[in-house]
Design a protein around this motif. Structure first.
Motif, PDB file in Angstrom:
ATOM      1  N   TYR A   1       1.215 -48.150 -52.925  1.00  0.00           N
ATOM      2  CA  TYR A   1       1.357 -46.725 -53.193  1.00  0.00           C
ATOM      3  C   TYR A   1       0.161 -46.000 -52.599  1.00  0.00           C
ATOM      4  O   TYR A   1      -0.960 -46.519 -52.620  1.00  0.00           O
ATOM      5  N   TYR A   2       0.395 -44.793 -52.089  1.00  0.00           N
ATOM      6  CA  TYR A   2      -0.652 -44.010 -51.451  1.00  0.00           C
ATOM      7  C   TYR A   2      -0.668 -42.606 -52.031  1.00  0.00           C
ATOM      8  O   TYR A   2       0.375 -41.963 -52.144  1.00  0.00           O
ATOM      9  N   LEU A   3      -1.857 -42.130 -52.376  1.00  0.00           N
ATOM     10  CA  LEU A   3      -2.047 -40.737 -52.768  1.00  0.00           C
ATOM     11  C   LEU A   3      -2.397 -39.995 -51.486  1.00  0.00           C
ATOM     12  O   LEU A   3      -3.396 -40.316 -50.832  1.00  0.00           O
ATOM     13  N   VAL A   4      -1.556 -39.035 -51.105  1.00  0.00           N
ATOM     14  CA  VAL A   4      -1.737 -38.343 -49.831  1.00  0.00           C
ATOM     15  C   VAL A   4      -1.745 -36.835 -50.023  1.00  0.00           C
ATOM     16  O   VAL A   4      -1.226 -36.312 -51.012  1.00  0.00           O
ATOM     17  N   ALA A   5      -2.357 -36.154 -49.064  1.00  0.00           N
ATOM     18  CA  ALA A   5      -2.378 -34.693 -49.030  1.00  0.00           C
ATOM     19  C   ALA A   5      -2.094 -34.256 -47.596  1.00  0.00           C
ATOM     20  O   ALA A   5      -2.535 -34.916 -46.650  1.00  0.00           O
ATOM     21  N   PRO A   6      -1.357 -33.159 -47.430  1.00  0.00           N
ATOM     22  CA  PRO A   6      -1.099 -32.666 -46.066  1.00  0.00           C
ATOM     23  C   PRO A   6      -2.413 -32.444 -45.320  1.00  0.00           C
ATOM     24  O   PRO A   6      -3.384 -31.926 -45.881  1.00  0.00           O
ATOM     25  N   ALA A   7      -2.448 -32.827 -44.061  1.00  0.00           N
ATOM     26  CA  ALA A   7      -3.678 -32.781 -43.269  1.00  0.00           C
ATOM     27  C   ALA A   7      -4.252 -31.387 -43.123  1.00  0.00           C
ATOM     28  O   ALA A   7      -5.449 -31.225 -42.991  1.00  0.00           O
ATOM     29  N   GLY A   8      -3.470 -30.347 -43.185  1.00  0.00           N
ATOM     30  CA  GLY A   8      -3.967 -28.991 -43.010  1.00  0.00           C
ATOM     31  C   GLY A   8      -4.498 -28.341 -44.264  1.00  0.00           C
ATOM     32  O   GLY A   8      -4.939 -27.207 -44.230  1.00  0.00           O
ATOM     33  N   ASP A   9      -4.489 -29.033 -45.414  1.00  0.00           N
ATOM     34  CA  ASP A   9      -4.868 -28.431 -46.694  1.00  0.00           C
ATOM     35  C   ASP A   9      -6.317 -28.709 -47.103  1.00  0.00           C
ATOM     36  O   ASP A   9      -6.625 -28.763 -48.278  1.00  0.00           O
ATOM     37  N   ASP A  10      -7.234 -28.832 -46.165  1.00  0.00           N
ATOM     38  CA  ASP A  10      -8.602 -29.182 -46.514  1.00  0.00           C
ATOM     39  C   ASP A  10      -9.507 -27.973 -46.735  1.00  0.00           C
ATOM     40  O   ASP A  10     -10.701 -28.119 -46.917  1.00  0.00           O
ATOM     41  N   ASP A  11      -8.955 -26.762 -46.794  1.00  0.00           N
ATOM     42  CA  ASP A  11      -9.762 -25.558 -46.969  1.00  0.00           C
ATOM     43  C   ASP A  11      -9.999 -25.187 -48.433  1.00  0.00           C
ATOM     44  O   ASP A  11     -10.688 -24.224 -48.715  1.00  0.00           O
ATOM     45  N   THR A  12      -9.448 -25.913 -49.361  1.00  0.00           N
ATOM     46  CA  THR A  12      -9.508 -25.546 -50.764  1.00  0.00           C
ATOM     47  C   THR A  12     -10.044 -26.686 -51.608  1.00  0.00           C
ATOM     48  O   THR A  12      -9.968 -27.840 -51.213  1.00  0.00           O
ATOM     49  N   ASP A  13     -10.592 -26.349 -52.787  1.00  0.00           N
ATOM     50  CA  ASP A  13     -11.095 -27.386 -53.693  1.00  0.00           C
ATOM     51  C   ASP A  13      -9.959 -28.081 -54.435  1.00  0.00           C
ATOM     52  O   ASP A  13     -10.096 -29.217 -54.862  1.00  0.00           O
ATOM     53  N   GLU A  14      -8.847 -27.371 -54.625  1.00  0.00           N
ATOM     54  CA  GLU A  14      -7.692 -27.950 -55.310  1.00  0.00           C
ATOM     55  C   GLU A  14      -6.617 -28.251 -54.281  1.00  0.00           C
ATOM     56  O   GLU A  14      -6.170 -27.376 -53.554  1.00  0.00           O
ATOM     57  N   ILE A  15      -6.209 -29.514 -54.204  1.00  0.00           N
ATOM     58  CA  ILE A  15      -5.288 -29.960 -53.182  1.00  0.00           C
ATOM     59  C   ILE A  15      -3.996 -30.450 -53.826  1.00  0.00           C
ATOM     60  O   ILE A  15      -4.039 -31.230 -54.774  1.00  0.00           O
ATOM     61  N   GLU A  16      -2.849 -30.002 -53.300  1.00  0.00           N
ATOM     62  CA  GLU A  16      -1.573 -30.526 -53.779  1.00  0.00           C
ATOM     63  C   GLU A  16      -1.363 -31.892 -53.135  1.00  0.00           C
ATOM     64  O   GLU A  16      -1.420 -32.033 -51.910  1.00  0.00           O
ATOM     65  N   CYS A  17      -1.144 -32.888 -53.979  1.00  0.00           N
ATOM     66  CA  CYS A  17      -1.017 -34.257 -53.496  1.00  0.00           C
ATOM     67  C   CYS A  17       0.371 -34.809 -53.783  1.00  0.00           C
ATOM     68  O   CYS A  17       1.083 -34.319 -54.656  1.00  0.00           O
ATOM     69  N   PHE A  18       0.698 -35.835 -53.047  1.00  0.00           N
ATOM     70  CA  PHE A  18       1.967 -36.525 -53.206  1.00  0.00           C
ATOM     71  C   PHE A  18       1.686 -38.019 -53.283  1.00  0.00           C
ATOM     72  O   PHE A  18       0.685 -38.503 -52.748  1.00  0.00           O
ATOM     73  N   ILE A  19       2.583 -38.734 -53.929  1.00  0.00           N
ATOM     74  CA  ILE A  19       2.469 -40.186 -53.976  1.00  0.00           C
ATOM     75  C   ILE A  19       3.583 -40.756 -53.124  1.00  0.00           C
ATOM     76  O   ILE A  19       4.754 -40.405 -53.286  1.00  0.00           O
ATOM     77  N   LEU A  20       3.193 -41.599 -52.173  1.00  0.00           N
ATOM     78  CA  LEU A  20       4.147 -42.279 -51.307  1.00  0.00           C
ATOM     79  C   LEU A  20       4.230 -43.743 -51.692  1.00  0.00           C
ATOM     80  O   LEU A  20       3.230 -44.345 -52.093  1.00  0.00           O
ATOM     81  N   LYS A  21       5.415 -44.298 -51.553  1.00  0.00           N
ATOM     82  CA  LYS A  21       5.622 -45.726 -51.790  1.00  0.00           C
ATOM     83  C   LYS A  21       6.021 -46.346 -50.462  1.00  0.00           C
ATOM     84  O   LYS A  21       6.881 -45.811 -49.750  1.00  0.00           O
ATOM     85  N   GLU A  22       5.392 -47.451 -50.130  1.00  0.00           N
ATOM     86  CA  GLU A  22       5.745 -48.163 -48.902  1.00  0.00           C
ATOM     87  C   GLU A  22       6.936 -49.064 -49.199  1.00  0.00           C
ATOM     88  O   GLU A  22       6.917 -49.834 -50.149  1.00  0.00           O
ATOM     89  N   ASN A  23       7.968 -48.933 -48.389  1.00  0.00           N
ATOM     90  CA  ASN A  23       9.177 -49.732 -48.551  1.00  0.00           C
ATOM     91  C   ASN A  23       9.059 -50.938 -47.626  1.00  0.00           C
ATOM     92  O   ASN A  23       9.372 -50.846 -46.444  1.00  0.00           O
ATOM     93  N   ILE A  24       8.625 -52.045 -48.182  1.00  0.00           N
ATOM     94  CA  ILE A  24       8.386 -53.258 -47.388  1.00  0.00           C
ATOM     95  C   ILE A  24       9.678 -53.767 -46.755  1.00  0.00           C
ATOM     96  O   ILE A  24       9.677 -54.292 -45.653  1.00  0.00           O
ATOM     97  N   ASP A  25      10.814 -53.603 -47.433  1.00  0.00           N
ATOM     98  CA  ASP A  25      12.081 -54.119 -46.926  1.00  0.00           C
ATOM     99  C   ASP A  25      12.481 -53.486 -45.599  1.00  0.00           C
ATOM    100  O   ASP A  25      13.182 -54.097 -44.803  1.00  0.00           O
ATOM    101  N   GLU A  26      12.055 -52.248 -45.351  1.00  0.00           N
ATOM    102  CA  GLU A  26      12.421 -51.566 -44.112  1.00  0.00           C
ATOM    103  C   GLU A  26      11.272 -51.526 -43.115  1.00  0.00           C
ATOM    104  O   GLU A  26      11.289 -50.768 -42.167  1.00  0.00           O
ATOM    105  N   ARG A  27      10.295 -52.338 -43.314  1.00  0.00           N
ATOM    106  CA  ARG A  27       9.122 -52.349 -42.450  1.00  0.00           C
ATOM    107  C   ARG A  27       9.465 -52.956 -41.091  1.00  0.00           C
ATOM    108  O   ARG A  27      10.136 -53.969 -41.013  1.00  0.00           O
TER     109      ARG A  27
END
Length: 94
Positions: free
Chosen positions: A32-58
């Motif tokens: 699992y990865y906690l990610v934030a859009p690359a363009g959102d680094d101008d603020t102290d509060e960042i909206e984040c998303f959690i991604l899951k890697e699907n090994i079966d489709e790797r």
């Protein structure tokens, strides 16, 4: 500042979005990865998303990722990523 790893997601409409990987964890054999859009680094509060890697489709070079949307799964993962980000000066919002 340390350079962050990035993941590029290509959506069904062909649009590509780059995300910074803020943290990662492994739970019950899944990555699992906690990610934030690359363009959102101008603020102290960042909206984040959690991604899951699907090994079966790797494929050989890249894993396949999906956004975690299941409420139970998010309820388990959010406190883990909160704790991992505790020492960071960023305030994350899921």
């Amino acid at each position: 500042m340390e350079e962050l790893e990035t993941i590029v997601i290509t959506f069904d409409d062909g649009e590509e979005t780059e995300f910074f990987v803020l943290e990662e964890t492994k739970l019950m054999g899944k990555n699992y990865y906690l990610v934030a859009p690359a363009g959102d680094d101008d603020t102290d509060e960042i909206e984040c998303f959690i991604l899951k890697e699907n090994i079966d489709e790797r494929d050989k070079e890249y894993g396949m990722y999906e956004f975690v949307e299941d409420e139970k799964e998010l309820a388990v993962l959010s406190p883990i990523f909160d704790e991992l980000m505790e020492d960071s000066d960023m305030e994350v919002e899921f």
